[in-house]
Design an enzyme around this catalytic site. Structure first.
Site, PDB file in Angstrom:
ATOM      1  N   GLY A  50      33.592  38.766  36.980  1.00 11.77           N
ATOM      2  CA  GLY A  50      32.682  37.811  36.343  1.00 11.77           C
ATOM      3  C   GLY A  50      33.505  36.922  35.431  1.00 11.77           C
ATOM      4  N   GLU A  51      32.998  36.624  34.273  1.00  7.12           N
ATOM      5  CA  GLU A  51      33.701  35.785  33.313  1.00  7.12           C
ATOM      6  C   GLU A  51      34.047  36.655  32.100  1.00  7.12           C
ATOM      7  OE1 GLU A  51      35.643  33.690  31.214  1.00  7.12           O
ATOM      8  OE2 GLU A  51      35.161  32.696  33.113  1.00  7.12           O
ATOM      9  N   SER A  52      35.325  36.984  31.951  1.00 10.70           N
ATOM     10  CA  SER A  52      35.732  37.956  30.928  1.00 10.70           C
ATOM     11  C   SER A  52      35.379  37.516  29.512  1.00 10.70           C
ATOM     12  CB  SER A  52      37.233  38.254  31.028  1.00 10.70           C
ATOM     13  OG  SER A  52      37.986  37.073  30.853  1.00 10.70           O
ATOM     14  N   CYS A  82      38.907  42.542  38.450  1.00 11.28           N
ATOM     15  CA  CYS A  82      39.040  41.129  38.086  1.00 11.28           C
ATOM     16  C   CYS A  82      38.779  40.920  36.584  1.00 11.28           C
ATOM     17  CB  CYS A  82      38.127  40.282  38.971  1.00 11.28           C
ATOM     18  SG  CYS A  82      38.637  38.561  39.059  1.00 11.28           S
ATOM     19  N   ARG A 109      45.594  35.379  33.239  1.00  7.65           N
ATOM     20  CA  ARG A 109      44.314  35.009  33.854  1.00  7.65           C
ATOM     21  C   ARG A 109      44.514  33.898  34.871  1.00  7.65           C
ATOM     22  NH1 ARG A 109      39.884  34.851  29.200  1.00  7.65           N
ATOM     23  NH2 ARG A 109      40.012  32.653  29.610  1.00  7.65           N
ATOM     24  N   ILE A 136      39.339  36.281  43.913  1.00  3.51           N
ATOM     25  CA  ILE A 136      38.567  35.114  43.486  1.00  3.51           C
ATOM     26  C   ILE A 136      39.077  34.731  42.092  1.00  3.51           C
ATOM     27  CG2 ILE A 136      36.268  34.169  43.013  1.00  3.51           C
ATOM     28  CD1 ILE A 136      35.160  36.389  44.869  1.00  3.51           C
ATOM     29  N   ARG A 137      39.981  33.752  42.058  1.00  2.00           N
ATOM     30  CA  ARG A 137      40.610  33.348  40.785  1.00  2.00           C
ATOM     31  C   ARG A 137      41.057  34.579  39.989  1.00  2.00           C
ATOM     32  NH1 ARG A 137      36.135  30.522  41.155  1.00  2.00           N
ATOM     33  NH2 ARG A 137      35.108  31.487  39.382  1.00  2.00           N
ATOM     34  N   HIS A 172      38.559  42.176  44.498  1.00  2.00           N
ATOM     35  CA  HIS A 172      37.173  42.661  44.517  1.00  2.00           C
ATOM     36  C   HIS A 172      36.957  43.604  45.700  1.00  2.00           C
ATOM     37  CE1 HIS A 172      35.400  39.843  41.522  1.00  2.00           C
ATOM     38  NE2 HIS A 172      36.446  39.127  41.852  1.00  2.00           N
ATOM     39  N   GLU A 174      34.632  45.576  46.193  1.00  2.00           N
ATOM     40  CA  GLU A 174      33.199  45.676  46.513  1.00  2.00           C
ATOM     41  C   GLU A 174      32.743  44.586  47.480  1.00  2.00           C
ATOM     42  OE1 GLU A 174      33.337  42.733  43.139  1.00  2.00           O
ATOM     43  OE2 GLU A 174      34.488  44.488  43.745  1.00  2.00           O
TER      44      GLU A 174
END
Length: 197
Positions: A50-52, A82, A109, A136-137, A172, A174
């Protein structure tokens, strides 16, 4: 039955839930302090992608930061993917921000840059074999402390590591349909339960 909490503040928590349910594991979404206290008997915790920065802020705003950090440091098995990896890292390169800072790693990051921001590859994962990886990034682990075991590298960069009760991946698992990394974490959970007996 094994019971795993999934931090469900933001990001890819539903996908982790689906994978664990397919492995016959009971899951609980942790959205606030009440959820955390109601489910104080968790066997493990997943910190999803997500967005840390957002997740780090919400941990404080929802009064979850201290109890989660304390439990991880008392050996609760935790798996960060991530953004979850960034939350667990002691050092974020070029950033003074500290989140849970429980794992002796430094991370960069969005290390692959925009061009390679999202890609899929196959690589070896220690103890499992070759697995598919979706990035993903994703961050990369730049340095590891003496007790950290490197589990996987892609293009010379560390993308999976383990220290005591903590497992992290830049990718990821998952999202791949391959459940072996999740099963690897569940083995860590089972070992943690065994050690307490």
């Amino acid at each position: 039955m094994t019971k795993i909490g999934i931090l469900a503040l933001q990001g890819a928590f539903a996908e982790h839930e689906q994978v664990l349910n397919s492995l016959s594991v009971q899951t609980v979404q942790i959205r606030n302090r009440q959820d955390w206290e109601t489910h104080s008997d968790l066997d493990g915790l997943i910190l999803p992608g997500g967005e840390s920065t957002v997740m780090g802020k919400l941990l404080h705003d929802l009064d979850l930061f201290e109890p989660i950090k304390a439990k991880i440091e008392k050996d609760l098995p935790v798996f960060g993917t991530c953004a979850g990896l960034i939350l667990l890292a002691k050092t974020i390169v070029g950033d003074q921000t500290k989140h849970l800072a429980s794992m002796d790693i430094s991370v960069a990051r969005n290390a692959y840059g925009r061009q390679l921001g999202s890609f899929v590859t196959n690589a070896d994962f220690k103890g499992i074999g070759e697995i598919p990886m979706v990035f993903i990034r994703g961050p990369i682990i730049e340095t590891v402390g003496p007790e950290v075991q490197v589990l996987s590298q892609v293009k010379g960069a560390i993308v999976a590591a383990k220290e005591k009760n903590m497992l992290v991946t830049s990718f990821h698992p998952e999202l791949t349909g391959d459940t072996r990394v999740n099963a690897y974490f569940l083995e860590m959970v089972a070992q943690g339960k065994q050690d307490k007996l």
